[in-house]
Structures are given as C-alpha cells and as structure tokens.
Design an enzyme around this catalytic site. Structure first.
Site, PDB file in Angstrom:
ATOM      1  N   LYS A   2      19.127  34.138  54.859  1.00 36.34           N
ATOM      2  CA  LYS A   2      19.499  33.064  55.800  1.00 36.34           C
ATOM      3  C   LYS A   2      18.214  32.448  56.339  1.00 36.34           C
ATOM      4  O   LYS A   2      17.226  33.176  56.608  1.00 36.34           O
ATOM      5  CB  LYS A   2      20.313  33.695  56.927  1.00 36.34           C
ATOM      6  CG  LYS A   2      20.901  32.716  57.945  1.00 36.34           C
ATOM      7  CD  LYS A   2      21.752  33.501  58.944  1.00 36.34           C
ATOM      8  CE  LYS A   2      22.358  32.593  59.992  1.00 36.34           C
ATOM      9  NZ  LYS A   2      23.152  33.368  60.971  1.00 36.34           N
ATOM     10  N   SER A  10      27.561  31.436  61.597  1.00 34.40           N
ATOM     11  CA  SER A  10      26.530  30.523  61.165  1.00 34.40           C
ATOM     12  C   SER A  10      25.917  30.872  59.813  1.00 34.40           C
ATOM     13  O   SER A  10      25.116  30.088  59.296  1.00 34.40           O
ATOM     14  CB  SER A  10      25.436  30.440  62.223  1.00 34.40           C
ATOM     15  OG  SER A  10      24.882  31.702  62.441  1.00 34.40           O
ATOM     16  N   SER A  63      28.568  35.878  63.300  1.00 32.37           N
ATOM     17  CA  SER A  63      28.004  34.969  62.292  1.00 32.37           C
ATOM     18  C   SER A  63      27.796  35.540  60.901  1.00 32.37           C
ATOM     19  O   SER A  63      27.454  34.790  59.995  1.00 32.37           O
ATOM     20  CB  SER A  63      26.672  34.402  62.794  1.00 32.37           C
ATOM     21  OG  SER A  63      26.920  33.493  63.842  1.00 32.37           O
TER      22      SER A  63
END
Lengths: 478, 92
Positions: A78, A151, A175
């Site tokens: 990420k 996210s 997330s």
C-alpha cells in the site's frame, strides 16, 4: 489454475523446481498489470527495478535451496508504506514527488521478495472506498462499477485480480478488513504492536497496524510469519516470542468457544449477509465448536470514541506536511503563505475534513467533552473485549453491513459499517476478514476477532471457514 | 461549542488551511453528527475510569547513548525545494 492465482506454496514449488524463474514470473506479471491496471487502477507506481531484483534473486535461488519461502515471489505494498528510492505518495498531491531515502522495516524484511508496485489507497488512509486518492478511483475486480472498499482498496484489488501474490495494507478502523471483504480476499489486522510501524506514514498512531492481504488463509499465515518481529525503530513494537502461525493452522476448531456478539447483528444488517454468516456458524458448530451469544455492551459508543481519537491523531500527524521538508511550492511571500498554499492545494477534501474535525475536538474549550471523553470510552470498549475473552476463544461477526456500493453512489452517512470494525482498533485486538461466499456474485466477508496476540486461533478458524466455503472461482475474465 | 464563523477561523488558523464554503459545510455536518453521538454518553458512568491513550502501557523506550549512523545530508534534503547550503531556508 492460472499461475497468477496460485498460492505462495504452489508458486514456491514452481520456482524451486525451475518450472518458472522469478524473472519470467515477474516479467509476465508486469505484462498482466499493464493489461489490467488501466481498467482497475490498483497501482500508483510500478517498480522499475522489479526485473533486476528478480534476476538477483534467481541467482540466490539457484545457489541455495533453503531460502526463505517468500524469496522470489512478487508482492505489492500500500502506498503509505515507504520504500527507499521508490515514489511513495499516500494517494496525495502533497507527496507526489516524495522519494523516500530510507526503507520501512516491513519492506526491509521482504527484501528477497519482488516488490512489483505500490498500490492505490484513499488519501493518507482516510476513507473506505479508494475513491479519494489523488491518483483516481480503484475499481472492484468483481464489478468494475463498484468500489473495492478502502482504504487499502488498491492492495485488495491487486490480490483479487491476480496482480500480486500478496500485499501489505494498513488498518486504522477497518482499512484492511473491509476492502478484503468487498474484494473476496483474506485481510488480517494483527494485534497492535505485533508488526513494526516504522515506515508506515501515520494516520492514527494508536490505531494503525500493517497487515497482510492474501488470496488464501495459509498464505496469510506465511506472510505473518515473515513480517512479525520486534523492531527497535518502533517504540510501540512488542517483544514477544515468535510463533509459527503455520504449525497449528490445520488443527481445526473442536471445543473452541465462539462468541456471537449481539450488538454486531443489528436489524440494519443486510439479511443475505446475516444468513451467509449464520450458515457458516452452524457449520462450525457441526465441526465441534461451542457457540455462545455474548455482549459487548459499549459497542455503539465506538463511533464517538473512534472519530474523536482518529481525527485528533490525524490532525497532529499531518501537521508535519508544512511544505518545508516535502512540499511543492517555492515561491511565497511569508511562511504562513507557504503553509497555507501547500496544505490547501495539496490535501484533498477528506483529509482536510479529518484534520479540521480533529483540531475541533482538541480545542481547549472542547477537549474535556470530546477527546478526553473519547479516551474514557475507549477504556470501556477495550474492557468489553478483555472481559468477553475470559469466556470465549474467538468472536464471529460480519465485516460489512451491506454489499460493496457503486462508485457513483452517494456516500453513506450512517455509521453501521464503521461500527463493525472500528472498536477492534480501539481495543487493539486482532481480527481477520475471510471470504465466506457471494451474494449477487459479489464477495462477502466474515470477521473473526481474537484476544491480544491470538492470531493463531483466528487463523485456525479462518482456515475452517475457507474449507466450508469451498473452492473459489476467481474472476479471471477482466 | 457551536460551530460558527469564529470557530472556523480558529480552526483554519490552527491547521493553516483555507477551507472552501463547501468544505466548511461538510466539516460542520460531520462534526455535528459526532456531537449527536455525544448526547448518548450522559447515561454512562465514567467515575473511576482512567483514559486509554494507547493500547498497551509501554514505558518510554530508551537505547544506549551510542553514536549511530543516520541519514546523510544529501538524503535529508532530497525532497525539499527549500534549501540553501546545508539548511532548510524559508522566508519569515
């Protein structure tokens, strides 16, 4: 099965039996990303050095058969996890030119893996859709008109679409788990402090954790084995004896007591999701688990507690982006103008909202009634989990109260989805989302929550859920 | 504390961000929704409850006072536009 959907153990066999080299695997995967990323927008940056790294690792594999299991296997990170020499943006214009000069601990640990690229995310990890990134919207690989969640939506999409054998995401309020549920992959939020946060660009420092996103539960255990370690560079990192999460993975859940917290099964829960989860629970009972209804009485207060704490911490963590050490403007008349120009132009709406809310709750006149009270409520929420784990081994709940929404759907103002995940972060306990089936061809996740440092138990149960669910047909037709 | 222009001005000055009208509307709406949740807290007894700021009570972690290598000057300044010689330079 297409090679890109293979498990880590299966790919390792191909690599070590020389049926494929790490370089060939990497080149072919890069071609696939090239074909699919325009549709999915899972990646912000592709690692230009991936093939060179694969060549280096090929040599290592040729010389030494006993290399680490993740050696030579392509993975993604990420884009809020820093990578030395590789652009790290946090999905924000603020960091669009930021090339870190040091590496995150997790990336250093995975140095013999092949970092294929950095995945898209809601800006600075603040969101649940991966719609708020400066780099555009990521699409759900099961339905391109739907969000992948957030996210860590880019990571979940990359893994679900066969563009990465595993990924690392971050979880502050769900997330990892929520996008894992929406994308039909496994997502683990470990106990706070189990994985080093050194190199994770902070959102809520007392809530953030890094965790694996994988296609299979066994892969999750393999990755966890690799990245768990005490880190002197992270003062919140725990010193714990290392556990082999694979050792008891297939031992089943006979005589496990599984708690079903009634507060997580509200009337607003999608009935199809409820039925899917209840079916799995019945199957777990047939396999020897003891099922017990329990209560986490302070659950509903989690919204107040989480939003105060997360946004307050975010407002402090993002104060460092002042334009001096990383910023995009050189011409200004005063320092205030530089701050205001950089921060107003380079932060997106969601981030500005988070910073503003956090600042409001921390104002001198508000502190006692908002932030301070939120920390008191956090104690009660934490205590609910501590008490319940005296009576049960694990808890089972939904991960989301509804299916993945459409990209053009108006954002949901009710907090039902949040309540299923945020209290786990407030308490700091571990939880996993494991796919348990599909509704209208969209994946559904089941959440298993454990006591502190009991990832082994939740992985064991997740393995059983995976076997009950049966073989998964990946959406290879993208 | 009501959210009025004075509050918004205070927030903007603290965070060094100029908010648009739409952003102010959204922020006000979000804060008010959390304020609504705070009304339910009146029924909770917080007597004898200590705050939780972090999950585990770890003591301050120290290390031996030994010189260790760190970032080079070049690395420190790599991502700034505001540099002169070996300093970050800004206008006051």
């Amino acid at each position: 099965m297409e090679v890109y959907y293979k498990s880590i153990k299966d790919i390792k066999k191909l690599l070590y039996n020389k049926e494929i080299s790490s370089k060939e695997l990497t080149i072919n995967l890069l071609k696939k990303i090239n074909e699919r990323n325009e549709k999915l927008n899972a990646f912000i940056t592709i690692n230009e050095r991936a093939i060179i790294e694969a060549e280096r690792v090929n040599e290592k594999i040729k010389k030494d058969k006993e290399v680490h299991i993740l050696t030579g296997i392509p993975y993604s990170l990420k884009d809020n996890i820093i990578t030395k020499g590789i652009l790290t943006t946090c999905g924000s214009a603020m960091l669009k030119d930021f090339i870190p000069t040091y590496d995150s601990t997790v990336n250093m640990i995975l140095k013999d893996g092949i970092l294929i690229g950095k995945t898209n995310l809601d800006e600075f990890g603040m969101g649940d859709s991966t719609k708020t990134s400066f780099y555009g919207v990521t699409k759900n690989p099961w339905n391109l008109k739907k969000v992948p969640g957030g996210s860590s939506g880019g990571s979940a999409t990359a893994v679900a679409a066969g563009l990465s054998f595993y990924s690392l995401g971050s979880d502050t309020g769900g997330s990892i788990r929520q996008p894992a549920a929406f994308c039909g992959v496994v997502g683990l939020k470990p106990t706070y402090g189990l994985i080093s946060r050194n190199g994770l660009i902070s959102y809520g420092s007392s809530l953030d954790t890094i965790g694996p996103i994988t296609r299979y539960v066994e892969d999750c255990a393999i990755v966890l084995n690799s990245i768990v370690d005490h880190d002197k560079l992270d003062s919140t990192s725990h010193k714990k004896n290392k556990i082999d999460y694979l050792k008891n993975l297939n031992k089943g859940i006979k005589n496990f007591t599984i708690g079903i917290p009634k507060e997580y099964f509200k009337d607003t829960l999608n009935p199809s999701i409820r039925n899917k989860i209840m079916d799995i629970i019945k199957q777990l009972e047939k396999r020897g688990a003891i099922i017990k209804e329990v209560s986490l009485p302070h659950t509903s207060y989690g919204i107040f507690s989480y939003y105060n704490i997360a946004k307050a911490e975010a407002s402090l963590n993002l104060a460092r982006f002042d334009g001096i050490r990383y910023g995009t403007f050189k011409n200004y008349d005063s320092i205030d103008e530089m701050y205001i120009k950089n921060r107003s132009d380079n932060f997106g709406t969601q981030v500005k909202k988070s910073i503003s809310m956090g600042t409001y709750f921390l104002l001198k006149e508000n502190y006692k009634d908002y932030y301070k009270k939120a920390t008191l409520m956090r104690t009660l929420i934490k205590s609910d989990f501590e008490k319940v784990f005296k009576d049960v081994d694990i808890l089972i709940t939904p991960v989301t109260s509804s299916e993945a929404p459409y990209i053009d759907e108006k954002p949901d103002v009710n907090y039902d989805n949040d309540l299923l995940t945020i209290n786990i972060n407030l308490a700091g306990v571990p939880a996993i989302s494991v796919p348990c089936g599909k509704i209208n061809n969209m994946p559904v996740g089941l959440q298993i929550i454990g006591d502190y440092f009991k990832e082994e138990k939740i992985l064991r149960c997740a393995k059983i859920v995976e076997s009950i669910r049966g073989k998964y047909e990946w959406n290879t037709d993208l | 504390m009501k959210i009025n222009k004075k509050t918004i001005d205070k927030i903007e000055d603290t965070i060094k961000i100029k908010l648009t009208c739409d952003e102010i509307k959204e922020i006000t709406k979000s804060i008010n929704s959390i304020k609504d949740y705070s009304r339910n807290l009146n029924q909770i007894d917080f007597e004898n409850i200590e705050p939780t700021y972090r999950v585990f009570n770890l003591n301050t972690v120290l290390r031996e006072d030994e010189v260790k290598s760190s970032l080079s000057r070049e690395e420190v300044f790599k991502n700034t536009l505001n540099k002169e010689d070996n300093s970050f330079k800004i206008k006051c």
